[in-house]
Design a protein around this motif. Structure first.
Motif, PDB file in Angstrom:
ATOM      1  N   THR A 135       0.837  -1.208   0.000  1.00 38.83           N
ATOM      2  CA  THR A 135       0.000   0.000   0.000  1.00 38.83           C
ATOM      3  C   THR A 135       0.870   1.256   0.000  1.00 38.83           C
ATOM      4  OG1 THR A 135      -1.750  -1.169   1.196  1.00 38.83           O
ATOM      5  CG2 THR A 135      -1.805   1.240   1.251  1.00 38.83           C
ATOM      6  N   ARG A 147      -8.422   5.311  -2.483  1.00 38.95           N
ATOM      7  CA  ARG A 147      -8.437   3.964  -1.917  1.00 38.95           C
ATOM      8  C   ARG A 147      -8.884   2.946  -2.951  1.00 38.95           C
ATOM      9  NH1 ARG A 147     -10.890   2.376   3.986  1.00 38.95           N
ATOM     10  NH2 ARG A 147     -10.605   0.114   3.845  1.00 38.95           N
ATOM     11  N   ILE A 150      -5.993   2.153  -5.142  1.00 41.88           N
ATOM     12  CA  ILE A 150      -5.031   1.270  -4.466  1.00 41.88           C
ATOM     13  C   ILE A 150      -5.515  -0.174  -4.540  1.00 41.88           C
ATOM     14  CG2 ILE A 150      -3.963   0.695  -2.245  1.00 41.88           C
ATOM     15  CD1 ILE A 150      -4.186   3.671  -1.499  1.00 41.88           C
ATOM     16  N   VAL A 158      -8.174  -2.941   0.687  1.00 39.62           N
ATOM     17  CA  VAL A 158      -7.236  -2.351   1.637  1.00 39.62           C
ATOM     18  C   VAL A 158      -7.943  -2.216   2.977  1.00 39.62           C
ATOM     19  CG1 VAL A 158      -5.830  -0.345   2.209  1.00 39.62           C
ATOM     20  CG2 VAL A 158      -6.042  -1.084  -0.166  1.00 39.62           C
TER      21      VAL A 158
END
Length: 267
Positions: A135, A147, A150, A158
């Motif tokens: 991350t 997010r 990611i 995550v």
């Protein structure tokens, strides 16, 4: 030497023996009783000292406080545990350690007035999980990144704990909000991140050639493999709005102050 001379020499010895016998006969049973009592007292004192030594050893060797029942089970049957504990506590009252009762159990602890001299500040080493490393790498190379982005890059969700840890280390920060529906929050790295990893700027992160030379990238990477230039994330980015005052209050942006006091954990 004549017989008279021998008799004169022997008489004083005989007299001394006779005197001792007469004294013993005169004192009679009371002398024996006093001697027995004195001997018994000495034996009792010696026994108590031995019991104290055993009690002291048990408490010092114990990994946790001991209750009286446990101590009684390790001491001789005649031992008076309450009296022994009181005596031992009195003996240690003025020493560097003292005997105290905690929740019905007994233990030795350092004297309170020595606490300042015994304080020790230690930094506990912390190790980043694989998820946190991935991350952090994505944020470093793709910032500003949401997010959802990611998770798309990693291929898995995550967890909030992963982001919380990186926030706690002060390596990432909320940068702004993407100008897309829902205005998702974007993340980026902090000056503390650069300081910890010895980078003058985010553009000093190793590029594709550096990572390949270090053996961190497979030499047979796909032809369409793309690695972003981390330097592009410096400065303002199109499509991103800065955090407003409400966001700043929510995310406590002031915790990113370079002068904030954060220990140097081993990661």
């Amino acid at each position: 030497m004549s017989d008279d001379e021998e008799t004169r020499i022997a008489d004083p010895i005989s007299d001394a023996i006779a005197s001792l016998r007469a004294r013993a006969e005169h004192q009679g049973p009371s002398a024996d009783r006093e001697a027995s009592e004195a001997l018994g007292l000495r034996l009792a004192v010696d026994t108590e000292r031995e019991n104290l030594r055993l009690l002291e050893a048990l408490l010092f060797a114990a990994a946790e406080p001991l209750d009286e029942e446990t101590l009684i089970g390790r001491l001789p049957l005649e031992a008076n545990i309450q009296a022994l504990l009181a005596t031992l506590a009195e003996e240690y009252a003025s020493r560097g350690v003292r005997l105290v009762e905690v929740g019905g159990r007994w233990r030795f602890e350092t004297a309170p007035d020595l606490a300042d001299a015994l304080n020790e500040v230690r930094q506990e080493p912390r190790k980043l999980s694989q998820a946190a490393l991935e991350t952090l790498s994505i944020i470093g190379y793709h910032q500003p990144v949401t997010r959802a982005e990611i998770e798309e890059i990693r291929g898995v969700a995550v967890s909030k704990g992963t982001l919380d840890l990186l926030f706690e280390l002060r390596w990432i920060r909320p940068r702004g909000r993407r100008r897309t529906p829902g205005r998702p929050l974007t993340y980026g790295t902090t000056p503390r991140f650069l300081e910890y990893f010895g980078l003058a700027s985010i553009g000093d992160l190793p590029g594709q050639a550096d990572l390949k030379a270090a053996g961190l990238l497979d030499a047979r990477i796909p032809a369409d493999f793309f690695m972003p230039d981390p330097g592009r994330s410096e400065g303002d980015v199109d499509g991103e709005d800065p955090l407003d005052e409400e966001d700043q209050r929510t995310f406590h942006i002031d915790f990113m102050d370079d002068d904030a006091d954060v220990g140097s954990e081993d990661i």
